[in-house]
Design a protein around this motif. Structure first.
Motif, PDB file in Angstrom:
ATOM      1  N   LEU A  91       0.821  -1.217   0.000  1.00 38.35           N
ATOM      2  CA  LEU A  91       0.000   0.000   0.000  1.00 38.35           C
ATOM      3  C   LEU A  91       0.850   1.259   0.000  1.00 38.35           C
ATOM      4  O   LEU A  91       1.944   1.287   0.553  1.00 38.35           O
ATOM      5  CB  LEU A  91      -0.910   0.004   1.222  1.00 38.35           C
ATOM      6  CG  LEU A  91      -1.974  -1.099   1.261  1.00 38.35           C
ATOM      7  CD1 LEU A  91      -2.743  -1.059   2.561  1.00 38.35           C
ATOM      8  CD2 LEU A  91      -2.914  -1.001   0.066  1.00 38.35           C
ATOM      9  N   TYR A 137     -11.346  -1.149   0.446  1.00 32.20           N
ATOM     10  CA  TYR A 137     -10.163  -0.487  -0.120  1.00 32.20           C
ATOM     11  C   TYR A 137     -10.204   0.980   0.283  1.00 32.20           C
ATOM     12  O   TYR A 137     -11.126   1.694  -0.104  1.00 32.20           O
ATOM     13  CB  TYR A 137     -10.159  -0.519  -1.646  1.00 32.20           C
ATOM     14  CG  TYR A 137     -10.080  -1.866  -2.319  1.00 32.20           C
ATOM     15  CD1 TYR A 137     -10.220  -3.047  -1.619  1.00 32.20           C
ATOM     16  CD2 TYR A 137      -9.856  -1.933  -3.688  1.00 32.20           C
ATOM     17  CE1 TYR A 137     -10.148  -4.267  -2.267  1.00 32.20           C
ATOM     18  CE2 TYR A 137      -9.785  -3.150  -4.351  1.00 32.20           C
ATOM     19  CZ  TYR A 137      -9.938  -4.312  -3.623  1.00 32.20           C
ATOM     20  OH  TYR A 137      -9.868  -5.502  -4.286  1.00 32.20           O
ATOM     21  N   GLN A 196      -1.084   1.421  -8.101  1.00 35.90           N
ATOM     22  CA  GLN A 196      -2.251   2.265  -8.387  1.00 35.90           C
ATOM     23  C   GLN A 196      -1.861   3.737  -8.299  1.00 35.90           C
ATOM     24  O   GLN A 196      -2.228   4.546  -9.153  1.00 35.90           O
ATOM     25  CB  GLN A 196      -3.385   1.919  -7.407  1.00 35.90           C
ATOM     26  CG  GLN A 196      -3.999   0.560  -7.699  1.00 35.90           C
ATOM     27  CD  GLN A 196      -4.706  -0.073  -6.523  1.00 35.90           C
ATOM     28  OE1 GLN A 196      -4.903   0.557  -5.479  1.00 35.90           O
ATOM     29  NE2 GLN A 196      -5.085  -1.339  -6.668  1.00 35.90           N
ATOM     30  N   GLY A 248      -2.249  -5.385  -7.091  1.00 28.32           N
ATOM     31  CA  GLY A 248      -3.423  -4.550  -7.386  1.00 28.32           C
ATOM     32  C   GLY A 248      -3.429  -3.906  -8.754  1.00 28.32           C
ATOM     33  O   GLY A 248      -3.972  -2.813  -8.930  1.00 28.32           O
ATOM     34  N   GLY A 282      -2.536 -14.098 -13.351  1.00 33.00           N
ATOM     35  CA  GLY A 282      -3.665 -13.202 -13.114  1.00 33.00           C
ATOM     36  C   GLY A 282      -4.715 -13.649 -12.122  1.00 33.00           C
ATOM     37  O   GLY A 282      -5.484 -12.832 -11.637  1.00 33.00           O
TER      38      GLY A 282
HETATM   39  N1  LIG Z   1      -6.024  -0.577  -2.845  1.00 31.79           N
HETATM   40  C1  LIG Z   1      -6.174  -1.814  -2.413  1.00 31.79           C
HETATM   41  N2  LIG Z   1      -6.327  -2.059  -1.114  1.00 31.79           N
HETATM   42  C2  LIG Z   1      -6.448  -3.315  -0.664  1.00 31.79           C
HETATM   43  N3  LIG Z   1      -6.434  -4.402  -1.433  1.00 31.79           N
HETATM   44  C3  LIG Z   1      -6.283  -4.223  -2.752  1.00 31.79           C
HETATM   45  C4  LIG Z   1      -6.154  -2.932  -3.309  1.00 31.79           C
HETATM   46  N4  LIG Z   1      -6.033  -3.067  -4.635  1.00 31.79           N
HETATM   47  C5  LIG Z   1      -6.076  -4.382  -4.903  1.00 31.79           C
HETATM   48  N5  LIG Z   1      -6.231  -5.081  -3.777  1.00 31.79           N
HETATM   49  C6  LIG Z   1      -6.312  -6.553  -3.652  1.00 31.79           C
HETATM   50  O1  LIG Z   1      -5.040  -7.089  -3.982  1.00 31.79           O
HETATM   51  C7  LIG Z   1      -5.216  -8.382  -4.525  1.00 31.79           C
HETATM   52  C8  LIG Z   1      -4.386  -8.539  -5.782  1.00 31.79           C
HETATM   53  O2  LIG Z   1      -4.888  -7.689  -6.767  1.00 31.79           O
HETATM   54  P1  LIG Z   1      -4.797  -8.038  -8.316  1.00 31.79           P
HETATM   55  O3  LIG Z   1      -5.391  -9.366  -8.592  1.00 31.79           O
HETATM   56  O4  LIG Z   1      -5.296  -6.871  -9.057  1.00 31.79           O
HETATM   57  O5  LIG Z   1      -3.210  -8.163  -8.478  1.00 31.79           O
HETATM   58  P2  LIG Z   1      -2.342  -8.170  -9.795  1.00 31.79           P
HETATM   59  O6  LIG Z   1      -1.237  -7.218  -9.572  1.00 31.79           O
HETATM   60  O7  LIG Z   1      -3.193  -7.959 -10.981  1.00 31.79           O
HETATM   61  O8  LIG Z   1      -1.756  -9.655  -9.777  1.00 31.79           O
HETATM   62  P3  LIG Z   1      -1.304 -10.584 -11.007  1.00 31.79           P
HETATM   63  O9  LIG Z   1      -0.034 -10.018 -11.550  1.00 31.79           O
HETATM   64  O10 LIG Z   1      -1.112 -11.909 -10.407  1.00 31.79           O
HETATM   65  O11 LIG Z   1      -2.393 -10.538 -12.006  1.00 31.79           O
HETATM   66  C9  LIG Z   1      -6.691  -8.584  -4.749  1.00 31.79           C
HETATM   67  O12 LIG Z   1      -7.208  -9.368  -3.715  1.00 31.79           O
HETATM   68  C10 LIG Z   1      -7.270  -7.190  -4.641  1.00 31.79           C
HETATM   69  O13 LIG Z   1      -8.563  -7.221  -4.147  1.00 31.79           O
END
Ligand SMILES: Nc1ncnc2c1ncn2[C@@H]1O[C@H](COP(=O)(O)OP(=O)(O)OP(=O)(O)O)[C@@H](O)[C@H]1O
Length: 754
Positions: free
Chosen positions: A282, A305, A312, A334, A606
Motif C-alpha cells: 500500500l 479499499y 495504483q 493490485g 492473473g
Molecule cells: N487498494 C487496495 N487495497 C487493498 N487491497 C487491494 C487494493 N487493490 C487491490 N487489492 C487486492 O489485492 C489483490 C491482488 O490484486 P490483483 O489481482 O489486481 O493483483 P495483480 O497485480 O493484478 O496480480 P497478477 O499479476 O497476479 O495478475 C486482490 O485481492 C485485490 O482485491
C-alpha cells in the motif's frame, strides 16, 4: 518493390504517406498498402526508416562533437583563445553549443527513465548499472545493481565443494528458516540428485512442432520459435538457455573470493532495503484524494479499499491524463484496480459528454489471456460499479454459448467488455453491429500484456487492433515485461507512451517475502516427493492452501487422480475440463482453505486466489516469465508465501534463466520407505488411457521446448523414463502423423500405431 517506392520519396512525401495512412476511416482502413504489403509491414518500414534516420543524426552529431573537441585541443595547443571557453573573446563563436552543453543535450535526449535497455540494439542482457543512490522511500523504480549471480561466479574459477555451497547458500538466505522447514528438507544421504541423469550436461536441444495434446503454454512456446514474416526482427526471441559451465578448479580464486564477499555484503544490503519496501504493497495515498468519482470511492471503501497500492498510485495520474502506458508491477499488487479505475473514469467522461444513443458504444475493452482472468476482472469491475447506475460490464469468453453472449449484448448493452481474444474475434467477425459498437471505443486494456502479445495470441491481437479506432487510449499491464515485448508493444501503444516500472531495473520480479527453493530428483521420485511435501506442509500450516502446477493438462489430470487416490484433499483445473466445471472449482478454491489445487498453466497468471501458502511447480515452466507468474499465486497483497520448483536432473539448465532470483537448492527430503509402495499401488489403480494421454502430452510439451526438443533421441529416452515412473510397461503408440509432426518418426523408442 515497395521499398523502392519509399526510397524515391523524400521525407515530405513520406509525411504525405503517413497522413494518408492515419487519415483512413476508423476501423482499420485498407488491409493492403501500396506495393501489396500489409499494414504492419508498412508500419515497420516507417519505423525502421525513422530509426535509421535517428541513428544517422546521432552519428552526425557525434562527428561534429568530436571535430569540435579536436579543434579546441588544436587551438589550445597553439595558444589561441577558445571561443567556448572565453565568451568575451573577439573571435566569433560559430558553434551553437559548448561541448559541455552538447553532452548535456545528448544526455537529456537519451537518459530518459527506462530508455536504457532500448538502446541495446543487439537485444542482449541489460548491463549492470553503476551503483546508484538508495531508492526513494516509496520503493518505485529502485535503481540498484542486479543481485550477484553466484552460480556465474563459481562457474568462473572458484570451486565450491558441497559443504561450501551450503555455507554460501545459507549466507544468502533471505530469512532464517524455521526449524520445521529445515527438518522438512533433512538431507537424505542415501539419495543423490545425480543418480538418474540421463543427459550429459553439455547437450543442447531444440524445439519442433507440438502434439495436439499440448495445451496453451506448450503451444505458445512452440509458436515462439516459428518465424513470423510479419514481424521481422521483433520476433527474435530470448537467447538460448545455456547449461551452467563446469567449475574450473585450477584458477587462482582469491580475487573471486574477494569479489564474492563484496557482492554478498551488497546483496545483503539490497535485501534489507527490499524488505523495508516489501512490508506493504500500500501507498500513503487514499482513494478519496486521487480524483476519481466519489461513487467509485464509495464502492471501493465498502469493499474495504481505502488506501491505494503503489502501482495504483504510480499509474493513476498518467492514465487519467489519457496517455498510453505500459505498466510493470509485481504479482498480487493490485494491477487490476489500477486499470479499472481509469477505465470507469473514461466511461463516465464519455457518457456525460455523449448524447443518448440507441445502441451505446463499447467504451472500454479489456483483453485477458484466460477465461478465469476475464471473469475475475468482470467481478471486480462490478464491485467498483456498485453505485454507478447505468454503467455495465459483460464478459465475452470461450466455453460459453455464442448465442447466449449475443442475447446478453442485445438485451443489456454495456459500456465495458472483458474478453478473451478468440471469442471477441468471433463476435467481431460474425456480427456487424458489434464492430459498429466498437467504433466508439475510448480505452483498450491488455491485462497480462506480454502474454497477449506473444506469438500464441499475436495474430488474433493484430486482427482485433485492426478493428479498433486509432483515437483511443491503450494501457498494457503485466508483472513481467521482457524486452522484446516492450518493443512489440508499439503495435498497440502510441509512440509517446509512458513506461511505469514499479519493480525497478535490476530488481527481482518476485516478492522477498516468498521463500523460493528448488529440488532436483529423478522422475521416478517426483510423485513421492510431491506427496511428502504436501503432507509436511499440511502438518505445519493448519490453514494450508496449495497450488501444484503441472506441465500439461493431461499430466495435471494424472497427478490429480494419483493424489486423490492417496487421500489428499485435491481439486483439478485444466483446459480439458468444461468451462462450467473450471468456474465452479475456481470459485471453490478461492473461498476455501485446507485444499490443494492441481492445475496446468490456465491458473498461472492473473488469478487471485487469496492466502495461498505454497506453490509447487512439477517440472520446468515454459519460460522465466511463467515461473514468476506461477510463483506469484502465493505471497499476494504483501503476505508471506513459499514456492518449490521440482525438476529432474536434466532440467537443471532452466535454473540459469532464473539465476537472478533468490532461489536456493534444497537437498532431497528423507522419504518414507513405504511411500514408494503406496504411490505404486495408487498409480496402478489409474486407468491406462489417462497415463497414455499423459505420456503423449509430456512428449509434446518437452518437444516444444527448444532445449529439450532438439535432440530427439534423448527426448524419447527421457519420455520413456517418465513412462516408467507412471507405471506404464512400454511407451504408448503414437499416430504416424503425430510422430511426423513432432519429428519423432524413426527415433528409437518411439512406437508407431499401425
Ligand atoms: N487498494 C487496495 N487495497 C487493498 N487491497 C487491494 C487494493 N487493490 C487491490 N487489492 C487486492 O489485492 C489483490 C491482488 O490484486 P490483483 O489481482 O489486481 O493483483 P495483480 O497485480 O493484478 O496480480 P497478477 O499479476 O497476479 O495478475 C486482490 O485481492 C485485490 O482485491
Amino acid at each position: 518493390m515497395y521499398s523502392s517506392i519509399l526510397r524515391r520519396h523524400s521525407s515530405s512525401s513520406s509525411k504525405l504517406l503517413c497522413a494518408f495512412f492515419f487519415a483512413r476511416p476508423m476501423g482499420g482502413g485498407p488491409r493492403t498498402f501500396p506495393g501489396g504489403i500489409n499494414k504492419w509491414q508498412w508500419k515497420r518500414l516507417h519505423e525502421k526508416k525513422a530509426r535509421e534516420k535517428e541513428k544517422r543524426l546521432l552519428d552526425h552529431e557525434k562527428q561534429l562533437y568530436e571535430a569540435r573537441i579536436r579543434s579546441q585541443i588544436r587551438a589550445k595547443l597553439a595558444g589561441k583563445p577558445v571561443s567556448e571557453f572565453s565568451p568575451d573573446s573577439d573571435h566569433p563563436n560559430h558553434n551553437p553549443m559548448s561541448p559541455q552543453d552538447h553532452i548535456k543535450a545528448l544526455a537529456d535526449r537519451f537518459m530518459k527513465e527506462g530508455a536504457e535497455d532500448l538502446w541495446n540494439d543487439d537485444d542482449g542482457p541489460v548491463k549492470s548499472p553503476p551503483p546508484l543512490p538508495r531508492r526513494p522511500s516509496n520503493g518505485l523504480s529502485r535503481q540498484i545493481e542486479p543481485p550477484v549471480d553466484l552460480r556465474k561466479l563459481t562457474s568462473h574459477g572458484w570451486s565450491l565443494g558441497p559443504g561450501n555451497a551450503r555455507i554460501v547458500s545459507r549466507a544468502l538466505k533471505p530469512r532464517h528458516y524455521s526449524e520445521q522447514v529445515r527438518r522438512r528438507f533433512r538431507r537424505n544421504e542415501s539419495s543423490s540428485s545425480d543418480d538418474d541423469s540421463g543427459v550429459s550436461s553439455g547437450d543442447e536441444f531444440s524445439g519442433t512442432l507440438v502434439d495436439d495434446d499440448v495445451e496453451l503454454r506448450g503451444r505458445r512456446n512452440v509458436q515462439k520459435m516459428m518465424s513470423s514474416a510479419a514481424l521481422g526482427k521483433y520476433d527474435v526471441k530470448i537467447k538460448r538457455r545455456v547449461m551452467p559451465k563446469s567449475i574450473d578448479e585450477g584458477d587462482d580464486c582469491s580475487e573471486q573470493i574477494e569479489l564474492i564477499r563484496h557482492e554478498l555484503s551488497r546483496k545483503n544490503l539490497a535485501k534489507e532495503e527490499e524488505k523495508e519496501g516489501e512490508e506493504s504493497i500500500l501507498s500513503q495515498k487514499r482513494f478519496d484524494e486521487c480524483g476519481v468519482s466519489p461513487l467509485t470511492v464509495k464502492a471501493l471503501s465498502s469493499a474495504g479499499y481505502v488506501q491505494m497500492t503503489r502501482v495504483q498510485e504510480a499509474t493513476l495520474d498518467v492514465c487519467l491524463e489519457g496517455k498510453d502506458a505500459l505498466v510493470k508491477a509485481k504479482t498480487g499488487t493490485g494491477k487490476s484496480a489500477a486499470f479499472l479505475l481509469p477505465a470507469i473514469e473514461a466511461v463516465l467522461k464519455a457518457t456525460s459528454s455523449n448524447r443518448i444513443q440507441r445502441v451505446p458504444p463499447i467504451l472500454v475493452l479489456i483483453l485477458c489471456p484466460t477465461r478465469e482472468i476475464a471473469s475475475q476482472i468482470a467481478a471486480e469491475t462490478n464491485v467498483m460499479l456498485k453505485y454507478h447506475d447505468g454503467i455495465g460490464v459483460q464478459t465475452l469468453i470461450g466455453g460459453t454459448r455464442f448465442k447466449f453472449d449475443q442475447k446478453r449484448l442485445e438485451s443489456d448493452p454495456c459500456q465495458i467488455i472483458v474478453a478473451t481474444p478468440g471469442r471477441l474475434l468471433d463476435h467481431i467477425e460474425n456480427k456487424g453491429s458489434f464492430s459498429v459498437r466498437l467504433m466508439g471505443l475510448k480505452m483498450l486494456v491488455l491485462d497480462e500484456a506480454d502474454h497477449l502479445l506473444d506469438l500464441g495470441f499475436r495474430k488474433d491481437m493484430e486482427k482485433i487492433v485492426d478493428c479498433l479506432p486509432r483515437q483511443r487510449q491503450s494501457l498494457l499491464f503485466s508483472a513481467t515485461v521482457p524486452k522484446e515485448v516492450r518493443r512489440i508493444s508499439q503495435l498497440v501503444l502510441k509512440r509517446e507512451h509512458a513506461f511505469v516500472d514499479t519493480v525497478g531495473l535490476g530488481n527481482a520480479e518476485t516478492h522477498a517475502q516468498v521463500r523460493q527453493s528448488y529440488l532436483v530428483a529423478p522422475h521416478k521420485l517426483h510423485f513421492q516427493i510431491v506427496y511428502h511435501l504436501l503432507k509436511d506442509h499440511i502438518l505445519q500450516v493448519p490453514d494450508y492452501k496449495v497450488i501444484v502446477f503441472c506441465t500439461t493438462a493431461m499430466v495435471t489430470s494424472l497427478v490429480f487422480l494419483l493424489l486423490q487416490e492417496m487421500k489428499v484433499n485435491v481439486r483439478e483445473i485444466h483446459s480439458r475440463k468444461p468451462q462450467i466445471y473450471r468456474t465452479r472449482i475456481s470459485e471453490e478454491f478461492r473461498e476455501s482453505k485446507r485444499l490443494v489445487l492441481i492445475t496446468s498453466d490456465v491458473s498461472a497468471r492473473g488469478i487471485n486466489y487469496p492466502d495461498v501458502t505454497l506453490v509447487i511447480q512439477m517440472g520446468i515452466p515454459s519460460d522465466r516469465e511463467q515461473y514468476i507468474h506461477r510463483l506469484g499465486r502465493t505471497g499476494r497483497e504483501g503476505k508471506e508465501g513459499e514456492g518449490i520448483l521440482l525438476v529432474a536432473p536434466w532440467e537443471e539448465y532452466f535454473l540459469d534463466e532464473i539465476k537472478d532470483l533468490p532461489i536456493e537448492k534444497f537437498p532431497l527430503p528423507l522419504l518414507d520407505p513405504d511411500l514408494n509402495l503406496k504411490v505404486g499401488a495408487s498409480m496402478d489403480k489409474i486407468d491406462t488411457s489417462v497415463k497414455e494421454a499423459a505420456y503423449h502430452a509430456w512428449l509434446g510439451y518437452y518437444n516444444s521446448i527448444r532445449e529439450t526438443g532438439r535432440d530427439k533421441t534423448t527426448l524419447v529416452e527421457l519420455a520413456n523414463q517418465f513412462c516408467e515412473s507412471i507405471g506404464l510397461q512400454k511407451p504408448p503408440l503414437l499416430f504416424r502423423k503425430t510422430a511426423l509432426k513432432m519429428g519423432l518418426k524413426g527415433i528409437p523408442g518411439i512406437r508407431i500405431r499401425r
